[in-house]
Design a protein around this motif. Structure first.
Motif, PDB file in Angstrom:
ATOM      1  N   ARG B  64      31.196  -2.967  29.894  1.00 10.69           N
ATOM      2  CA  ARG B  64      29.789  -3.495  30.304  1.00 10.69           C
ATOM      3  C   ARG B  64      29.580  -3.156  31.943  1.00 10.69           C
ATOM      4  O   ARG B  64      28.673  -3.610  32.231  1.00 10.69           O
ATOM      5  CB  ARG B  64      29.365  -4.852  29.511  1.00 10.69           C
ATOM      6  CG  ARG B  64      30.781  -5.716  30.498  1.00 10.69           C
ATOM      7  CD  ARG B  64      30.354  -7.224  29.908  1.00 10.69           C
ATOM      8  NE  ARG B  64      31.666  -8.091  30.523  1.00 10.69           N
ATOM      9  CZ  ARG B  64      31.975  -8.804  30.323  1.00 10.69           C
ATOM     10  NH1 ARG B  64      31.789  -9.552  28.785  1.00 10.69           N
ATOM     11  NH2 ARG B  64      33.063  -9.666  30.929  1.00 10.69           N
ATOM     12  N   MET B  65      30.518  -2.699  32.289  1.00 10.67           N
ATOM     13  CA  MET B  65      30.691  -3.020  34.319  1.00 10.67           C
ATOM     14  C   MET B  65      30.103  -1.476  33.731  1.00 10.67           C
ATOM     15  O   MET B  65      29.440  -0.660  34.729  1.00 10.67           O
ATOM     16  CB  MET B  65      32.188  -2.598  34.424  1.00 10.67           C
ATOM     17  CG  MET B  65      33.096  -4.257  34.836  1.00 10.67           C
ATOM     18  SD  MET B  65      34.568  -4.138  35.403  1.00 10.67           S
ATOM     19  CE  MET B  65      35.277  -3.254  34.548  1.00 10.67           C
ATOM     20  N   VAL B  66      29.888  -0.315  33.140  1.00  8.93           N
ATOM     21  CA  VAL B  66      29.129   0.703  33.246  1.00  8.93           C
ATOM     22  C   VAL B  66      28.075   1.037  32.419  1.00  8.93           C
ATOM     23  O   VAL B  66      27.814   0.312  32.206  1.00  8.93           O
ATOM     24  CB  VAL B  66      30.094   2.236  32.496  1.00  8.93           C
ATOM     25  CG1 VAL B  66      29.932   3.551  32.498  1.00  8.93           C
ATOM     26  CG2 VAL B  66      31.490   2.161  32.804  1.00  8.93           C
ATOM     27  N   ALA B  67      27.368   1.477  33.128  1.00 10.51           N
ATOM     28  CA  ALA B  67      25.784   1.706  33.717  1.00 10.51           C
ATOM     29  C   ALA B  67      25.134   2.670  33.626  1.00 10.51           C
ATOM     30  O   ALA B  67      25.640   3.835  34.126  1.00 10.51           O
ATOM     31  CB  ALA B  67      25.049   0.884  34.529  1.00 10.51           C
ATOM     32  N   ALA B  68      24.255   2.794  32.525  1.00 11.11           N
ATOM     33  CA  ALA B  68      23.628   4.115  32.444  1.00 11.11           C
ATOM     34  C   ALA B  68      22.380   4.287  33.645  1.00 11.11           C
ATOM     35  O   ALA B  68      21.519   3.389  33.605  1.00 11.11           O
ATOM     36  CB  ALA B  68      22.022   4.392  31.047  1.00 11.11           C
ATOM     37  N   LEU B  69      22.027   5.448  34.309  1.00 14.00           N
ATOM     38  CA  LEU B  69      21.110   5.376  35.034  1.00 14.00           C
ATOM     39  C   LEU B  69      20.114   6.106  34.830  1.00 14.00           C
ATOM     40  O   LEU B  69      19.890   7.151  34.756  1.00 14.00           O
ATOM     41  CB  LEU B  69      21.814   5.579  36.339  1.00 14.00           C
ATOM     42  CG  LEU B  69      23.037   5.011  37.205  1.00 14.00           C
ATOM     43  CD1 LEU B  69      23.562   6.348  37.736  1.00 14.00           C
ATOM     44  CD2 LEU B  69      22.650   3.587  37.357  1.00 14.00           C
ATOM     45  N   ASN B  70      18.826   5.699  35.060  1.00 15.01           N
ATOM     46  CA  ASN B  70      17.865   6.523  34.985  1.00 15.01           C
ATOM     47  C   ASN B  70      16.994   6.621  36.824  1.00 15.01           C
ATOM     48  O   ASN B  70      16.704   6.054  36.903  1.00 15.01           O
ATOM     49  CB  ASN B  70      16.656   5.631  34.155  1.00 15.01           C
ATOM     50  CG  ASN B  70      16.647   6.497  32.516  1.00 15.01           C
ATOM     51  OD1 ASN B  70      17.137   7.254  32.730  1.00 15.01           O
ATOM     52  ND2 ASN B  70      16.071   5.491  31.640  1.00 15.01           N
TER      53      ASN B  70
END
Lengths: 86, 278
Positions: B64-70
């Protein structure tokens, strides 16, 4: 050779713009960052590419095509990309 | 003399870790690579057989520390892109410099970035927040030097207190030698940047400013964390930012590898300044 700004105009065989098409540069003549891009409502995308051949893969849902473009040393040039069966 | 500079990590609000992480994450050092051959097949950065594993419990630590970026450019440009970022503090994510600043892609700074920690397809376990403030190493802004391709995203919300954040450390060449490392991010070819994929292997080699590895990645994973973990009960320590595929590796090295800029002492010092920004 560094990257220069290129504009892609992505359409289907009928000339209709393909919006929401994801694209990734898989091979180029110099290092290109591992970012993915998405075409806008007009089928446009802007990204930096080094002059020379570039293999770009286009995705949308289950659709996938690879296209090879020859990038010229001309900033902001628009490249027309026509995808079959998109 | 090489100084080891660190920042603090956090497990976030819920201390329960992903039960599958213990099986997937690799630890410590090894004299052996996890695969013996690395033959370039098709896509630039999937090396040989695609061995990436999809992570499903992305609401758990550490995923959960890793995020998808738009990523969206500032108007009037209609450019949008997909990348990966990861928390390094309550209100700060680290990513590749080109995800936040690119003269060729965005005509400068990105306009907005939607940050979705632990995104899992159509599920957003921690919602999505929109960021408009970014930082990038000066050498990336001035010279577009891949060795300095590091940037950060500043949030208004302390979402990192909930999801946790990575510790950073500027490890030495000797520290990195034979280290097993982990990468997780949001590739475009699987799930169109909405699903988290993970892969591991050993450090192949280092240069003064980069670390090289034959870990499978793909476009969209730019900005992913490259982390080391000494053991199952030790915290993950990020040592680089994934940014480049095979073409970014000098041919003179004689290896087939992807790479990312290292978190060197002066870089971690700059990141500390970013962490201190409001």
């Amino acid at each position: 050779m560094g990257r220069i700004a290129c504009v892609l105009h992505v359409t289907d065989q009928g000339g209709r713009p393909l919006a929401g098409m994801m694209l990734v540069v898989e091979q180029a003549s110099a290092p290109v960052p591992e970012m993915a891009y998405v075409t806008d409502d007009a089928g446009g995308a802007r990204l930096g590419l080094p002059p020379g051949p570039a293999v770009i893969r286009f995705f949308r849902g289950d659709y996938s095509r690879r296209v090879t473009l020859t990038i010229e040393d001309a900033p902001d040039r628009t490249y027309e990309v026509v995808l079959d069966d998109a | 003399m090489f100084r080891v500079i660190e920042t603090e990590g956090s497990q976030g609000a819920d201390k329960a870790a992903s039960p599958v992480a213990e099986d997937l994450v690799v630890y410590g050092k090894s004299d052996q690579r996890l695969r013996t051959t690395a033959v370039r097949v098709g896509a630039e950065t999937v090396i040989g057989t695609d061995e990436r594993v999809r992570v499903f419990d992305t609401d758990k630590y550490p995923w959960r520390m890793v995020a998808a970026l738009n990523i969206s450019a500032r108007p009037p440009l209609g450019v949008s892109g997909v990348g990966t970022g990861w928390f390094i503090g309550p209100k700060t994510l680290l990513t590749a410099g080109h995800c936040v600043y690119s003269k060729t892609d965005f005509d400068g700074w990105a306009g907005t970035i939607e940050v979705s920690p632990g995104r899992n397809g159509a599920k957003f376990p921690f919602g999505t927040v929109t960021a408009t403030r970014f930082s990038a190493l000066q050498a990336w802004q001035d010279d577009v030097d891949p060795d300095f391709d590091i940037g950060c995203i500043h949030l208004d919300q302390p979402l990192g207190d909930t999801v946790g954040y990575f510790k950073l450390a500027s490890l030495t060449d000797r520290d990195l030698e034979n280290s097993m490392i982990n990468i997780s991010g949001y590739p475009a070819d699987r799930g169109a940047g909405t699903e988290q994929y993970f892969h591991v292997n050993r450090v192949l080699r280092t240069s003064a400013r980069r670390v090289y590895y034959d870990i499978d990645t793909y476009g969209g994973q730019s900005g992913s964390p490259v982390w080391y973990q000494a053991g199952p009960n030790d915290e993950p320590v990020a040592i680089a930012v994934h940014a480049y595929g095979i073409a970014g590796t000098p041919s003179g090295f004689g290896i087939t590898a992807n790479s990312g800029p290292r978190l060197l002492p002066e870089v971690v010092e700059t990141i500390r300044e970013w962490l201190a920004l409001p």
